[in-house]
Write an enzyme that holds these catalytic residues in place. Structure first.
Site, PDB file in Angstrom:
ATOM      1  N   ARG A  63       0.868  -1.190   0.000  1.00  0.00           N
ATOM      2  CA  ARG A  63       0.000   0.000   0.000  1.00  0.00           C
ATOM      3  C   ARG A  63       0.893   1.225   0.000  1.00  0.00           C
ATOM      4  O   ARG A  63       1.794   1.320   0.833  1.00  0.00           O
ATOM      5  CB  ARG A  63      -0.875   0.013   1.272  1.00  0.00           C
ATOM      6  CG  ARG A  63      -1.792  -1.180   1.421  1.00  0.00           C
ATOM      7  CD  ARG A  63      -2.202  -1.369   2.868  1.00  0.00           C
ATOM      8  NE  ARG A  63      -1.032  -1.634   3.729  1.00  0.00           N
ATOM      9  CZ  ARG A  63      -1.028  -1.523   5.054  1.00  0.00           C
ATOM     10  NH1 ARG A  63      -2.129  -1.161   5.697  1.00  0.00           N
ATOM     11  NH2 ARG A  63       0.062  -1.774   5.748  1.00  0.00           N
ATOM     12  N   GLU A  64       0.650   2.164  -0.924  1.00  0.00           N
ATOM     13  CA  GLU A  64       1.415   3.411  -0.883  1.00  0.00           C
ATOM     14  C   GLU A  64       1.157   4.063   0.472  1.00  0.00           C
ATOM     15  O   GLU A  64       0.049   4.007   1.002  1.00  0.00           O
ATOM     16  CB  GLU A  64       1.015   4.326  -2.044  1.00  0.00           C
ATOM     17  CG  GLU A  64       1.596   3.817  -3.358  1.00  0.00           C
ATOM     18  CD  GLU A  64       1.174   4.612  -4.580  1.00  0.00           C
ATOM     19  OE1 GLU A  64       0.869   5.812  -4.459  1.00  0.00           O
ATOM     20  OE2 GLU A  64       1.143   4.013  -5.667  1.00  0.00           O
ATOM     21  N   GLY A  91     -17.045   8.147   1.413  1.00  0.00           N
ATOM     22  CA  GLY A  91     -16.342   9.390   1.123  1.00  0.00           C
ATOM     23  C   GLY A  91     -16.423   9.722  -0.350  1.00  0.00           C
ATOM     24  O   GLY A  91     -17.456   9.473  -0.990  1.00  0.00           O
ATOM     25  N   GLY A 117      -9.168   6.049  -5.789  1.00  0.00           N
ATOM     26  CA  GLY A 117      -8.439   6.502  -6.976  1.00  0.00           C
ATOM     27  C   GLY A 117      -7.076   5.866  -6.955  1.00  0.00           C
ATOM     28  O   GLY A 117      -6.897   4.773  -6.411  1.00  0.00           O
ATOM     29  N   CYS A 119      -3.817   2.143  -9.063  1.00  0.00           N
ATOM     30  CA  CYS A 119      -4.118   0.704  -9.058  1.00  0.00           C
ATOM     31  C   CYS A 119      -5.605   0.382  -9.185  1.00  0.00           C
ATOM     32  O   CYS A 119      -6.040  -0.114 -10.215  1.00  0.00           O
ATOM     33  CB  CYS A 119      -3.535   0.049  -7.808  1.00  0.00           C
ATOM     34  SG  CYS A 119      -1.727   0.003  -7.840  1.00  0.00           S
ATOM     35  N   LYS A 155      -7.768   1.379 -12.530  1.00  0.00           N
ATOM     36  CA  LYS A 155      -7.361   0.726 -13.782  1.00  0.00           C
ATOM     37  C   LYS A 155      -7.392  -0.791 -13.646  1.00  0.00           C
ATOM     38  O   LYS A 155      -7.635  -1.504 -14.618  1.00  0.00           O
ATOM     39  CB  LYS A 155      -6.007   1.246 -14.278  1.00  0.00           C
ATOM     40  CG  LYS A 155      -4.816   1.038 -13.345  1.00  0.00           C
ATOM     41  CD  LYS A 155      -3.897  -0.080 -13.789  1.00  0.00           C
ATOM     42  CE  LYS A 155      -2.649  -0.157 -12.939  1.00  0.00           C
ATOM     43  NZ  LYS A 155      -2.070  -1.476 -12.830  1.00  0.00           N
TER      44      LYS A 155
HETATM   45  N1  LIG Z   1       1.960   1.603  -6.780  1.00  0.00           N
HETATM   46  C1  LIG Z   1       1.433   0.632  -6.055  1.00  0.00           C
HETATM   47  O1  LIG Z   1       0.970   0.845  -4.936  1.00  0.00           O
HETATM   48  C2  LIG Z   1       1.359  -0.770  -6.600  1.00  0.00           C
HETATM   49  C3  LIG Z   1       1.021  -1.821  -5.721  1.00  0.00           C
HETATM   50  C4  LIG Z   1       0.926  -3.100  -6.242  1.00  0.00           C
HETATM   51  C5  LIG Z   1       1.133  -3.336  -7.589  1.00  0.00           C
HETATM   52  N2  LIG Z   1       1.445  -2.281  -8.419  1.00  0.00           N
HETATM   53  C6  LIG Z   1       1.668  -2.576  -9.833  1.00  0.00           C
HETATM   54  O2  LIG Z   1       3.056  -2.414 -10.082  1.00  0.00           O
HETATM   55  C7  LIG Z   1       3.283  -1.929 -11.398  1.00  0.00           C
HETATM   56  C8  LIG Z   1       4.097  -0.645 -11.326  1.00  0.00           C
HETATM   57  O3  LIG Z   1       3.318   0.320 -10.659  1.00  0.00           O
HETATM   58  P1  LIG Z   1       3.933   1.701 -10.144  1.00  0.00           P
HETATM   59  O4  LIG Z   1       2.893   2.344  -9.320  1.00  0.00           O
HETATM   60  O5  LIG Z   1       5.284   1.475  -9.577  1.00  0.00           O
HETATM   61  O6  LIG Z   1       4.081   2.479 -11.549  1.00  0.00           O
HETATM   62  P2  LIG Z   1       5.041   3.709 -11.885  1.00  0.00           P
HETATM   63  O7  LIG Z   1       4.473   4.328 -13.094  1.00  0.00           O
HETATM   64  O8  LIG Z   1       5.275   4.517 -10.658  1.00  0.00           O
HETATM   65  O9  LIG Z   1       6.435   3.014 -12.246  1.00  0.00           O
HETATM   66  C9  LIG Z   1       6.680   2.309 -13.418  1.00  0.00           C
HETATM   67  C10 LIG Z   1       8.137   2.582 -13.820  1.00  0.00           C
HETATM   68  O10 LIG Z   1       8.505   1.726 -14.904  1.00  0.00           O
HETATM   69  C11 LIG Z   1       9.402   2.458 -15.724  1.00  0.00           C
HETATM   70  N3  LIG Z   1       9.514   1.787 -17.035  1.00  0.00           N
HETATM   71  C12 LIG Z   1       8.622   1.757 -18.043  1.00  0.00           C
HETATM   72  N4  LIG Z   1       9.101   1.012 -19.066  1.00  0.00           N
HETATM   73  C13 LIG Z   1      10.308   0.534 -18.679  1.00  0.00           C
HETATM   74  C14 LIG Z   1      11.277  -0.318 -19.277  1.00  0.00           C
HETATM   75  N5  LIG Z   1      11.093  -0.856 -20.491  1.00  0.00           N
HETATM   76  N6  LIG Z   1      12.408  -0.588 -18.597  1.00  0.00           N
HETATM   77  C15 LIG Z   1      12.608  -0.068 -17.366  1.00  0.00           C
HETATM   78  N7  LIG Z   1      11.720   0.734 -16.751  1.00  0.00           N
HETATM   79  C16 LIG Z   1      10.578   1.037 -17.389  1.00  0.00           C
HETATM   80  C17 LIG Z   1       8.805   3.838 -15.751  1.00  0.00           C
HETATM   81  O11 LIG Z   1       9.734   4.810 -16.173  1.00  0.00           O
HETATM   82  C18 LIG Z   1       8.380   4.008 -14.294  1.00  0.00           C
HETATM   83  O12 LIG Z   1       9.401   4.600 -13.508  1.00  0.00           O
HETATM   84  C19 LIG Z   1       1.895  -1.760 -12.011  1.00  0.00           C
HETATM   85  O13 LIG Z   1       1.561  -2.940 -12.716  1.00  0.00           O
HETATM   86  C20 LIG Z   1       1.007  -1.616 -10.793  1.00  0.00           C
HETATM   87  O14 LIG Z   1      -0.318  -1.987 -11.064  1.00  0.00           O
HETATM   88  C21 LIG Z   1       1.586  -1.020  -7.947  1.00  0.00           C
END
Ligand SMILES: NC(=O)c1ccc[n+]([C@@H]2O[C@H](COP(=O)([O-])OP(=O)(O)OC[C@H]3O[C@@H](n4cnc5c(N)ncnc54)[C@H](O)[C@@H]3O)[C@@H](O)[C@H]2O)c1
Length: 438
Positions: free
Chosen positions: A151-152, A258, A262, A265, A268
């Site tokens: 969780r962020e 509330g 958003g 995650c 989408k």
């Molecule tokens: N943020 C969350 O809380 C969270 C939690 C669980 C799962 N996820 C999943 O994790 C994945 C990443 O989410 P996020 O929030 O970190 O996204 P984000 O957009 O913050 O990070 C993605 C990163 O990937 C990089 N990137 C893109 N193409 C690349 C490549 N070919 N080589 C190297 N780097 C590349 C981008 O520059 C970016 O920094 C998603 O599938 C998301 O659904 C996110």
């Protein structure tokens, strides 16, 4: 272990630093030069509590490096794929371009015995497809799917001490055992603390992640739908949530009415899950997620309509103070943020919106420079005709009428997160409005 983490965003940067903190030798790889420069200098490129501390200690240990060059993965034997899977433009499906590019970029540097580990949230079927790709390029390398539940706001703790681990592994028992052995070593600390582990097939691992998010989104939209009924009947949705939450089968968490969910995650992910079900000929199975989505989006419209109403029927030339822009507290993430969306909509109706947030102003300003951003609560509410509390940061939950009484032009407040004490505000002469609470 020697680990590469490909994609250093909200998930990957924390994962890379946490893996180094756990004693692994880690290289973080991203295509974004600015992000890599910041991380290489030991600076977190986004706000996440605890990340600066582990970045500093991991960098000082010499176990954490960063690069924009995929070749930097050549020395590692475990390769985490943590790139984004955003909503595809013009569609509800997930955009798999980044995952495919990350895996394609890694293939020239893969060796026999390496394990590619998917962490990104992907449509079911992706792992099997990518495993084929890996196997045909390097027959002695394998792939596992290890969805992420962080969780962020709590990402560091959730990565170092997860509440569960899920490994999706090959259907070949020998390959599955070898993949599990590698992941067990990566997660040795968490496993030694009895973290629950589910070892399963690829499809189940992929579905665990999207099902978890679909369930959480449904829980939030459920209570928001009840809030709509509470609003027209004079009932109190918070007391209702307390009462139903005492039932252990229901539980109180994620039942706060509330302005809706958003972030990068839930929105989408439920759309991509529904789109994938349609591709699989089972669209009707997840048709309810469309309702979950529309209940959620209706919350934003509700706050816009309520605000206009409280302003006497039009927002034009009215001063609106917005407290909170991030999609949740303790994050600077504004992806699909309901708070920012409401601010932008009111601005579009001609309101003079002045917004503040402890961490998300930079991101919000880059995306919506038309809004007026200020650093403090006092500046935001100065001369305001109405105050909207839209992200429940600790700083905002603690506001008292006396803090802002003398600054505002009109004593009207909309508590979009149901975190203020209604009696306190009403006794101080405010028109206090909440979500599904009288
Ligand atoms: N943020 C969350 O809380 C969270 C939690 C669980 C799962 N996820 C999943 O994790 C994945 C990443 O989410 P996020 O929030 O970190 O996204 P984000 O957009 O913050 O990070 C993605 C990163 O990937 C990089 N990137 C893109 N193409 C690349 C490549 N070919 N080589 C190297 N780097 C590349 C981008 O520059 C970016 O920094 C998603 O599938 C998301 O659904 C996110």
């Amino acid at each position: 272990m020697k680990v590469s983490v490909i994609g250093c965003g909200y998930l990957g940067a924390v994962h890379a630093a946490a893996m180094a903190e756990l004693g692994h030798e880690v290289v973080g790889i991203d295509v974004d030069q600015r992000k890599i420069d910041a991380l290489a200098a030991g600076k977190a490129p986004f706000f996440e509590p605890g990340l600066p501390e582990i970045l500093t200690s991991a960098s000082a240990s010499g176990r954490l490096t960063f690069s924009t060059d995929p070749a930097a993965a050549a020395d590692a034997t475990v390769h985490f794929i943590a790139v984004g899977t955003p909503q595809k433009p013009g569609s509800y499906s997930a955009d798999m371009t980044y995952v495919d590019a990350a895996v394609d970029g890694l293939l020239p540097y893969l060796k026999d015995g390496d394990l590619v580990v998917g962490k990104s949230t992907v449509p079911v079927g992706t792992a099997a497809r990518l495993a084929e790709k890996v196997k045909s390029a390097v027959p002695g390398a394998d792939l596992a799917w290890n969805p992420e539940f962080l969780r962020e706001g709590f990402a560091v703790k959730d990565t170092i001490s997860p509440d569960r681990l899920v490994y999706g592994v090959s259907s070949d028992p020998a390959i599955a055992a070898a993949s599990q052995a590698v992941l067990d070593e990566v997660y040795a600390k968490a496993l030694s603390e009895d973290t629950p582990l589910v070892v399963t097939d690829y499809a189940t691992a992929e579905l665990v992640k999207v099902s978890a998010n679909a369930f959480l989104a449904t829980k939030i939209s459920f209570i928001n739908a009840i809030a709509e009924i509470a609003d027209v009947t004079g009932a109190n949705v918070t007391e209702l949530a307390d009462a139903i939450g005492f039932d252990a089968r229901i539980g109180r968490r994620f039942l706060n009415a509330g302005i809706g969910f958003g972030g990068g995650c839930l929105p989408k992910d439920i759309r991509a899950f529904g789109a994938r079900a349609e591709e699989l000929g089972r669209g009707e199975s997840l048709a309810f997620l469309k309702e979950v989505d529309s209940i959620n989006l209706r919350r934003r419209q509700h706050v816009v309509d309520l605000t206009v109403d409280l302003l006497g029927g039009q927002a034009y030339n009215k001063r609106v103070a917005v407290l909170g822009l991030a999609f949740k507290p303790d994050s600077d993430d504004i992806r699909d943020s309901p708070a920012l969306d409401i601010a932008v909509q009111l601005n579009g109706l001609g309101a003079l919106v002045t917004a503040t947030d402890p961490e998300a102003i930079g991101n919000a300003q880059a995306k919506h420079p038309q809004l007026h951003f200020v650093e403090s609560i006092a500046e935001a509410v100065q001369g305001a005709d109405i105050v909207l509390l839209l992200t429940e940061w600790k700083q905002y939950r603690g506001i008292l009428p006396a803090d802002i009484d003398g600054l505002v032009a009109g004593k009207t407040i909309v508590d979009g997160r149901n975190v203020l004490d209604s009696a306190t505000w009403r006794e101080a002469g405010w028109n206090y409005r909440a979500m599904g609470r009288p």
